[in-house]
Design a protein around this motif. Structure first.
Motif, mmCIF file in Angstrom:
data_model
loop_
_atom_site.group_PDB
_atom_site.id
_atom_site.type_symbol
_atom_site.label_atom_id
_atom_site.label_comp_id
_atom_site.label_asym_id
_atom_site.label_seq_id
_atom_site.Cartn_x
_atom_site.Cartn_y
_atom_site.Cartn_z
ATOM 1 N N PHE A 168 3.022 26.772 12.992
ATOM 2 C CA PHE A 168 4.105 27.491 12.330
ATOM 3 C C PHE A 168 5.396 27.294 13.102
ATOM 4 O O PHE A 168 5.588 27.851 14.172
ATOM 5 C CB PHE A 168 3.751 28.977 12.295
ATOM 6 N N GLY A 169 6.290 26.513 12.564
ATOM 7 C CA GLY A 169 7.557 26.272 13.242
ATOM 8 C C GLY A 169 8.672 27.086 12.631
ATOM 9 O O GLY A 169 8.425 27.884 11.728
ATOM 10 N N PRO A 170 9.891 26.905 13.106
ATOM 11 C CA PRO A 170 11.022 27.666 12.570
ATOM 12 C C PRO A 170 11.149 27.632 11.049
ATOM 13 O O PRO A 170 11.374 28.683 10.441
ATOM 14 C CB PRO A 170 12.225 27.032 13.264
ATOM 15 N N ASN A 173 22.044 32.183 19.216
ATOM 16 C CA ASN A 173 22.416 30.780 19.227
ATOM 17 C C ASN A 173 23.666 30.473 20.035
ATOM 18 O O ASN A 173 23.683 29.543 20.809
ATOM 19 C CB ASN A 173 22.605 30.285 17.800
ATOM 20 N N SER A 174 24.711 31.253 19.835
ATOM 21 C CA SER A 174 25.962 30.913 20.495
ATOM 22 C C SER A 174 26.180 31.726 21.761
ATOM 23 O O SER A 174 27.004 31.380 22.590
ATOM 24 C CB SER A 174 27.127 31.154 19.546
ATOM 25 N N GLU A 198 17.847 33.963 12.858
ATOM 26 C CA GLU A 198 17.430 33.194 14.029
ATOM 27 C C GLU A 198 16.644 31.952 13.596
ATOM 28 O O GLU A 198 16.923 30.843 14.058
ATOM 29 C CB GLU A 198 16.559 34.095 14.920
ATOM 30 N N ARG A 227 17.865 28.048 13.803
ATOM 31 C CA ARG A 227 17.069 27.182 14.666
ATOM 32 C C ARG A 227 16.571 25.973 13.877
ATOM 33 O O ARG A 227 16.616 24.846 14.356
ATOM 34 C CB ARG A 227 15.894 27.971 15.249
ATOM 35 N N LEU A 248 19.468 23.638 13.364
ATOM 36 C CA LEU A 248 19.802 22.951 14.616
ATOM 37 C C LEU A 248 18.849 21.785 14.824
ATOM 38 O O LEU A 248 19.245 20.683 15.206
ATOM 39 C CB LEU A 248 19.659 23.913 15.801
ATOM 40 N N LEU A 249 17.558 22.047 14.579
ATOM 41 C CA LEU A 249 16.541 21.021 14.825
ATOM 42 C C LEU A 249 16.596 19.904 13.790
ATOM 43 O O LEU A 249 16.253 18.768 14.076
ATOM 44 C CB LEU A 249 15.146 21.654 14.827
ATOM 45 N N ARG A 271 8.354 20.523 4.056
ATOM 46 C CA ARG A 271 7.167 20.944 4.805
ATOM 47 C C ARG A 271 6.306 21.803 3.894
ATOM 48 O O ARG A 271 6.791 22.810 3.357
ATOM 49 C CB ARG A 271 7.585 21.699 6.075
#
Lengths: 498, 320
Positions: free
Chosen positions: A141-143, A186-187, A447, A451, A454-455, A466
């Protein structure tokens, strides 16, 4: 599976010393769970130094007992006085409190206890049989998957509202905004902190919940002078009837399955499980209109899901050393002080610890049932205390509990502020449950969304390429369609009539 | 009766005139500006437990978490400098917050009497086992071929491992994507799951994952190799001598301790850290005991502040 290790575990868990500490744990847990505002995090922090003198498995058995004992106790307060001490009991409060107001507090409490016991037993068995493969699966289970899961949860939870849909959406929005307070992950930028360092880590859930529910409710009741909302009717059934038991079988089983699955996900799955179970039960019920007005399934399902999730959330901690919530992080801290670095090797190198803790969880669940069922009569009487005794007591415990979060008086003032807000919201007929939902899920959703992007270098296609993520988004879309379909159909019917 | 009262009053008066002679005559509080159970808390508890024996008074740990230690540290900075309020805080509280938190209400160099650096632990450069590099050299080469493609997980913006990664990229002339998490645990989880590529994490947090083959270690950020992982080369060996970084914890007190109290606190803290059982425990956890003098801590803090200020400026790591 190597059964010699299970034997070591059995011997560990059933040693008189460990049974005693398990009992201390679940007893303490129930007690602090019942007291509004006091939660397992504060309790375990305070008890941490004591565990340094114990064997590591004994320490963990006691701390685990506090954790799941608090889950039991927390539902008691949610049902009796509409005060959810943690995210999971927000849902229990919705129908549990309505049942209590109808004089069926005993039945609601017994349902919660039995549901939790069944769920705990099944989930413990699951951990014993499948912990390592489940943990590996959870890491898949990823972001993007978490993001889609939260979207699904949020959509499904629109059914939490039983009043105006517009009010519910508004409240979710306010919750999302409150969830933004603090440092952006994140920032690193501060948002809405007004240079209060106390706000940089965000507002604690307990502060919001105690303010909105506890303090808000107290103010609202002062408004209504002597009229009593609690126990307006006589206490009728103390225990569920056979018909009730039959009615709750389905919800308990489905809640257990949902909670066990979601609980494995270290990134906040357990939190979603009670919301998800409530949504599911309302969808499946042939009397969905009862939900929000005291549906037994609305207590049985989420409570089972919550307890199953609490148990299976031990999987990532025990097998990988990855804590899924602050309580688990504390337990890892306790193990580290004992020189045990939780991780994949614990299961083989420390069989007494691993299996001892798992088996003790089942023992603990039995103790909780035995401890809680006879107490129901006592709890129910507690609610019939006169308001001028009950309310100051709640106020004091809320303040102690909120103070103990960070040992900071700032949080008490903040709670008072949310109390005022809670009163206002009641006046406007807005329910606090959707607000809390937005507050919990909003920041997580942001979040994971950021994320993921970003990835993927800003490419949103990952959400649909996915498979797991896609599947959840499709389900969410279907659900959304069923929420809005009646409106569309109705409009067309009206059009035809004209 | 009256005589006893007078005697007691005189006693109190004498004590308040010469507190140093009696220090400590009541429990000492160590404020930990982080939650219970974390690295700083563990450091304080192990050290405090031993200090209790050495000082002959109870040592109480008071967790006041918030804002990477800023909430608790602000409180300590404003406390009475009598030796009864001490603090154990981290590199973040001492050496990073001043550059990242707007409106910080304490100055780590001016508002504290620094006691000693307690312990330090290096960061280990770890990668997902399927990530196609097996050494620091290969990583640098890979990053140069794929600029902005390698993802670096960190336990948060401005954390020690984030800054280590920033320093690494600045010194190697590479760039990757920084993926911040809320704490080390979720970052490690995503690293094991293969959702991110590499990360610098505290030695103690990853050692078991490396041993179990769930992560692969490329290098360690210490001066010399670490006893717990003797086969792991340092970043210096790999050619990046400037990237020596430790995550550390240090003890301090409010500014203005009487000299003799300060000496006594330092003696107890250093004595506690150097006692064999405490030292062994720290080593098992992947920490190295430092235990130095007030002056050494002050000089070290000056160096750290200068270094991280530069790294934060060069890396454009700003809070706003």
């Amino acid at each position: 599976m190597d059964f010699s290790n299970v034997e070591i575990g059995l011997a560990t868990a059933f040693s008189a010393w460990n049974i005693l500490y398990c009992l201390i744990g679940v007893f303490l847990g129930t007690a602090i769970g019942v007291l509004p505002g006091l939660g397992p995090v504060a309790t375990i922090s305070m008890l941490l130094p004591i565990t340094f003198g114990l064997e590591p498995e004994t320490a963990l058995i006691m701390l685990a007992g506090i954790y799941y004992g608090a889950q039991y106790g927390g539902s008691t307060t949610a049902i009796l006085v509409n005060l959810p001490g943690e995210s999971a009991s927000v849902v229990t409060a919705i129908d549990g409190y309505q049942l209590a107001r109808k004089g069926q507090a005993g039945k609601a409490l017994a349902t919660a206890a039995i549901g939790s016991f069944v769920a705990g037993t099944i989930a413990t068995l699951l951990i014993a049989l499948f912990a390592p493969p489940l943990a590996d699966m959870a890491l898949e289970f990823g972001p993007p998957e978490y993001f889609s899961l939260i979207v699904l949860g949020l959509v499904a939870s629109v059914v939490l509202a039983h009043g105006s849909l517009l009010h519910a959406f508004g409240m979710i929005g306010v919750g999302l905004l409150l969830g933004l307070v603090g440092i952006d992950v994140n920032s690193g930028a501060s948002r809405y902190t007004f240079e209060f360092p106390q706000l940089t880590d965000g507002i604690n859930f307990v502060v919001v919940a105690m303010g909105l529910f506890g303090i808000g409710e107290i103010i609202a009741n002062l408004d209504r002078s002597s009229e009593r909302t609690l126990l307006a009717k006589k206490i009728t059934d103390l225990m569920p009837s056979l018909a009730d038991l039959r009615e709750m079988f389905g919800p308990v089983m489905r809640g257990t399955a949902l909670g066990s699955l979601l609980g494995i996900l270290p990134g906040g799955g357990a939190m979603l499980s009670s919301f998800a179970s409530y949504a599911l039960e309302k969808k499946l019920s042939n009397r969905p209109q009862d939900f929000g007005h005291g549906a037994l399934a609305g207590v049985a399902g989420p409570e089972s899901a919550n307890n199953a999730g609490a148990q299976t959330s031990f999987i990532p901690m025990l097998t990988l050393g990855i804590p899924s919530n602050p309580v688990m992080a504390l337990m890892i801290g306790a193990l580290i002080v004992h020189g045990i670095q939780p991780g994949p090797s614990v299961m083989n190198e420390q069989p007494a610890l691993f299996w001892g803790v798992i088996i003790s969880m089942w023992i603990g669940n039995v103790m909780l049932l035995v401890l809680n069922l006879p107490l129901i009569g006592l709890w129910v009487k507690m609610v019939s205390l006169p308001y001028n005794l009950l309310y100051p007591t709640i106020l004091v415990f809320c303040s102690i509990g909120v103070f103990s979060l960070n040992n900071a008086e700032f949080d008490i003032y903040l709670m008072a502020l949310f109390g005022a807000l809670g009163y206002l919201l009641r006046k406007f007929d807005c329910e606090p449950a959707p607000l809390l939902l937005g507050f919990i899920l909003g920041p997580m959703m942001e979040e994971y969304l950021r994320r993921t992007l970003l990835l993927s270098a800003g490419d949103p296609a990952v959400f649909v390429t996915r498979p797991i993520s896609l599947a959840m988004l499709v389900v969410a879309a279907l659900l959304l369609a069923t929420v809005f379909a009646p409106f569309i159909v109705k409009k067309r019917e009206e059009a035809f009539q004209e | 009766m009256k005589l006893a009262k007078i005697a007691a009053l005189v006693g109190v008066a004498v004590l308040s005139i010469g507190p140093a002679a009696a220090y400590p005559d009541r429990p000492v509080t160590i404020v930990v500006p982080f939650p219970a159970g974390g690295a700083t808390d563990t450091t304080a508890r192990l050290m405090g437990g031993k200090m209790q024996e050495l000082l002959g008074q109870p040592v109480v740990i008071d967790n006041k978490p918030g804002a990477t230690g800023a909430v608790g540290a602000t409180g300590v900075a404003q406390a009475k400098p009598d030796g009864y309020t001490l603090m154990v805080a981290s590199i973040g509280t001492y050496a990073v917050n001043p550059f990242l938190q707007k409106g910080l209400k304490y100055d780590p160099q001016k508002d504290f009497d620094l006691i000693t650096v307690a312990v330090r632990t290096p960061n280990v450069l770890v990668a997902n086992p399927n990530f196609p590099v097996n050494s620091v050299g290969e990583l640098v080469e890979y990053m140069k071929k794929n600029p902005g493609k390698v993802s670096f997980a960190s336990s948060g913006s401005g954390s020690s491992d984030h800054l280590t990664a920033a320093l690494f990229m600045q010194r190697t002339g590479t760039n990757g994507v920084h993926i911040p998490y809320k704490g080390g645990a979720p970052a490690i989880a995503d690293l094991i799951g293969g959702h991110v590529n590499v990360s610098f994490q505290n030695l103690g947090a990853i050692i078991n994952h490396v041993k179990a083959g769930k992560l692969k270690a490329l290098a360690v950020s210490s001066e010399a190799r670490v006893p717990l992982m003797p086969d792991l080369p340092t970043l210096g060996e790999a050619g990046f001598k400037e990237v020596v970084v430790y995550s550390w914890q240090g003890a301090a007190a409010p500014k203005g301790l009487p000299a003799d109290v300060r000496a006594k606190v330092n003696e107890a803290a250093v004595g506690a850290l150097n006692s064999p059982d405490v030292k062994t425990k720290f080593n098992e956890l992947g920490f190295e005991v430092v235990a130095n003098s007030n002056e050494e801590f002050a000089k070290f803090l000056g160096d750290e502040l200068a270094r991280w200020k530069q790294v934060i400026a060069d890396g454009n790591i700003t809070a706003e």
